[in-house]
Design a protein around this motif. Structure first.
Motif, mmCIF file in Angstrom:
data_model
loop_
_atom_site.group_PDB
_atom_site.id
_atom_site.type_symbol
_atom_site.label_atom_id
_atom_site.label_comp_id
_atom_site.label_asym_id
_atom_site.label_seq_id
_atom_site.Cartn_x
_atom_site.Cartn_y
_atom_site.Cartn_z
ATOM 1 N N ALA A 155 -4.779 23.346 23.033
ATOM 2 C CA ALA A 155 -4.455 21.859 23.698
ATOM 3 C C ALA A 155 -5.838 21.389 23.883
ATOM 4 O O ALA A 155 -5.761 20.070 23.371
ATOM 5 C CB ALA A 155 -3.693 22.352 24.518
ATOM 6 N N ALA A 156 -6.642 21.924 24.280
ATOM 7 C CA ALA A 156 -8.073 21.106 24.604
ATOM 8 C C ALA A 156 -8.665 20.803 23.386
ATOM 9 O O ALA A 156 -9.326 19.832 23.299
ATOM 10 C CB ALA A 156 -8.970 21.793 25.540
ATOM 11 N N ARG A 157 -8.441 21.615 22.416
ATOM 12 C CA ARG A 157 -9.368 21.339 21.073
ATOM 13 C C ARG A 157 -8.482 20.202 20.618
ATOM 14 O O ARG A 157 -9.274 19.306 19.901
ATOM 15 C CB ARG A 157 -9.246 22.614 20.276
ATOM 16 C CG ARG A 157 -10.292 22.754 19.101
ATOM 17 C CD ARG A 157 -10.236 23.733 18.402
ATOM 18 N NE ARG A 157 -10.943 24.760 19.188
ATOM 19 C CZ ARG A 157 -10.220 25.911 19.690
ATOM 20 N NH1 ARG A 157 -8.958 26.290 19.236
ATOM 21 N NH2 ARG A 157 -10.973 26.852 20.302
ATOM 22 N N GLU A 158 -7.191 20.197 20.460
ATOM 23 C CA GLU A 158 -6.459 18.975 19.832
ATOM 24 C C GLU A 158 -6.661 17.822 20.534
ATOM 25 O O GLU A 158 -6.789 16.675 19.930
ATOM 26 C CB GLU A 158 -4.854 19.455 19.827
ATOM 27 C CG GLU A 158 -4.579 20.486 18.910
ATOM 28 C CD GLU A 158 -3.084 20.782 19.245
ATOM 29 O OE1 GLU A 158 -2.419 20.178 19.858
ATOM 30 O OE2 GLU A 158 -2.650 21.649 18.454
ATOM 31 N N GLY A 159 -6.834 17.822 21.716
ATOM 32 C CA GLY A 159 -7.271 16.555 22.521
ATOM 33 C C GLY A 159 -8.465 15.843 22.273
ATOM 34 O O GLY A 159 -8.747 14.946 22.562
ATOM 35 N N THR A 160 -9.392 16.886 21.826
ATOM 36 C CA THR A 160 -10.932 16.515 21.716
ATOM 37 C C THR A 160 -11.182 16.184 20.048
ATOM 38 O O THR A 160 -12.478 15.830 19.871
ATOM 39 C CB THR A 160 -11.872 17.302 22.396
ATOM 40 O OG1 THR A 160 -11.568 18.594 22.089
ATOM 41 C CG2 THR A 160 -11.809 17.216 23.853
ATOM 42 N N ASP A 161 -10.358 16.799 19.301
ATOM 43 C CA ASP A 161 -10.816 16.693 17.961
ATOM 44 C C ASP A 161 -11.154 15.233 17.489
ATOM 45 O O ASP A 161 -12.148 14.980 16.549
ATOM 46 C CB ASP A 161 -9.724 17.221 17.001
ATOM 47 C CG ASP A 161 -9.635 18.688 16.884
ATOM 48 O OD1 ASP A 161 -10.687 19.332 17.292
ATOM 49 O OD2 ASP A 161 -8.679 19.503 16.518
ATOM 50 N N ASP A 162 -10.292 14.266 18.047
ATOM 51 C CA ASP A 162 -10.879 12.622 17.318
ATOM 52 C C ASP A 162 -12.223 12.296 18.033
ATOM 53 O O ASP A 162 -12.944 11.789 17.484
ATOM 54 C CB ASP A 162 -9.632 11.950 17.798
ATOM 55 C CG ASP A 162 -8.507 12.171 17.378
ATOM 56 O OD1 ASP A 162 -8.293 12.837 16.076
ATOM 57 O OD2 ASP A 162 -7.465 11.701 17.887
ATOM 58 N N ASN A 163 -12.424 12.960 19.378
ATOM 59 C CA ASN A 163 -13.703 12.374 20.001
ATOM 60 C C ASN A 163 -15.031 13.028 19.025
ATOM 61 O O ASN A 163 -15.960 12.411 18.909
ATOM 62 C CB ASN A 163 -13.760 12.776 21.339
ATOM 63 C CG ASN A 163 -12.626 11.884 22.159
ATOM 64 O OD1 ASN A 163 -12.364 10.928 21.838
ATOM 65 N ND2 ASN A 163 -12.145 12.455 23.214
ATOM 66 N N VAL A 164 -14.612 14.349 18.926
ATOM 67 C CA VAL A 164 -15.805 15.090 17.985
ATOM 68 C C VAL A 164 -15.870 14.436 16.711
ATOM 69 O O VAL A 164 -17.101 14.440 16.302
ATOM 70 C CB VAL A 164 -15.227 16.662 18.113
ATOM 71 C CG1 VAL A 164 -16.368 17.344 17.196
ATOM 72 C CG2 VAL A 164 -15.537 17.230 19.474
ATOM 73 N N SER A 165 -14.969 14.213 16.204
ATOM 74 C CA SER A 165 -15.031 13.717 14.583
ATOM 75 C C SER A 165 -15.713 12.272 14.762
ATOM 76 O O SER A 165 -16.556 11.981 13.868
ATOM 77 C CB SER A 165 -13.640 13.573 13.960
ATOM 78 O OG SER A 165 -12.822 13.022 14.544
ATOM 79 N N ARG A 166 -15.134 11.366 15.642
ATOM 80 C CA ARG A 166 -16.037 10.206 15.846
ATOM 81 C C ARG A 166 -17.471 10.526 16.320
ATOM 82 O O ARG A 166 -18.299 9.696 15.465
ATOM 83 C CB ARG A 166 -15.298 9.504 17.108
ATOM 84 C CG ARG A 166 -15.757 8.015 17.014
ATOM 85 C CD ARG A 166 -14.837 7.223 18.024
ATOM 86 N NE ARG A 166 -13.688 7.566 18.248
ATOM 87 C CZ ARG A 166 -12.942 7.681 19.253
ATOM 88 N NH1 ARG A 166 -13.605 7.743 20.581
ATOM 89 N NH2 ARG A 166 -11.847 7.888 19.271
ATOM 90 N N LEU A 167 -17.809 11.187 17.180
ATOM 91 C CA LEU A 167 -19.157 11.420 17.251
ATOM 92 C C LEU A 167 -19.954 12.137 16.221
ATOM 93 O O LEU A 167 -20.996 11.599 16.012
ATOM 94 C CB LEU A 167 -19.331 12.655 18.571
ATOM 95 C CG LEU A 167 -19.252 11.960 19.929
ATOM 96 C CD1 LEU A 167 -18.919 13.069 20.932
ATOM 97 C CD2 LEU A 167 -20.124 11.069 20.360
ATOM 98 N N ALA B 29 -19.359 11.296 13.068
ATOM 99 C CA ALA B 29 -19.604 10.243 12.062
ATOM 100 C C ALA B 29 -20.634 9.470 12.617
ATOM 101 O O ALA B 29 -21.452 8.873 11.803
ATOM 102 C CB ALA B 29 -18.080 9.644 12.260
ATOM 103 N N LEU B 30 -20.620 9.009 13.964
ATOM 104 C CA LEU B 30 -21.931 8.217 14.461
ATOM 105 C C LEU B 30 -23.186 8.826 14.318
ATOM 106 O O LEU B 30 -24.077 8.228 14.198
ATOM 107 C CB LEU B 30 -21.595 8.049 15.788
ATOM 108 C CG LEU B 30 -20.351 6.791 16.320
ATOM 109 C CD1 LEU B 30 -20.101 7.123 17.798
ATOM 110 C CD2 LEU B 30 -20.614 5.632 15.645
#
Length: 84
Positions: A66-78, A80-81
Motif C-alpha cells: 500500500a505504501a509503495r502504491e501511494g508513492t509510485d507516482d512520486n518516485v516516477s516523477r522524481l 523523470a526530473l
C-alpha cells in the motif's frame, strides 16, 4: 607507534578498571562462585507460533504494498526530473 601506545594505555586502563575493584574486595569468594539451584518454571525457549508470525508478515507485506502504491507516482516523477 602512537597507535600501539594508545592501545596499550587503553588496555591498561580497562584492566585496572575491571580487575581493580575485584582485587580490592579480596577477590571472589567461593560462596559467590557456586551457582544456585533453581526450579525451572517454564521451558527455556517458548515454541514459536508460526501461524501468528506468518500473519504478521502478511500484514507487513500488505502495508508495504500500500505504501509503495501511494508513492509510485512520486518516485516516477522524481526519476523523470532527475533524467533517469
Amino acid at each position: 607507534m602512537v597507535v600501539a601506545s594508545f592501545i596499550a594505555g587503553a588496555g591498561a586502563m580497562a584492566l585496572v578498571g575491571l580487575v581493580g575493584p575485584v582485587a580490592m574486595q579480596g577477590g571472589l569468594s567461593m560462596r559467590e562462585a557456586f551457582a544456585n539451584e533453581m526450579d525451572q518454571q517454564a521451558p527455556a525457549l517458548e515454541p514459536l507460533d508460526v501461524v501468528a508470525i506468518e500473519a504478521q508478515l502478511a500484514d507487513a507485506e500488505r502495508a508495504m504494498d500500500a505504501a509503495r502504491e501511494g508513492t509510485d507516482d512520486n518516485v516516477s516523477r522524481l526519476q523523470a526530473l532527475a533524467g533517469r
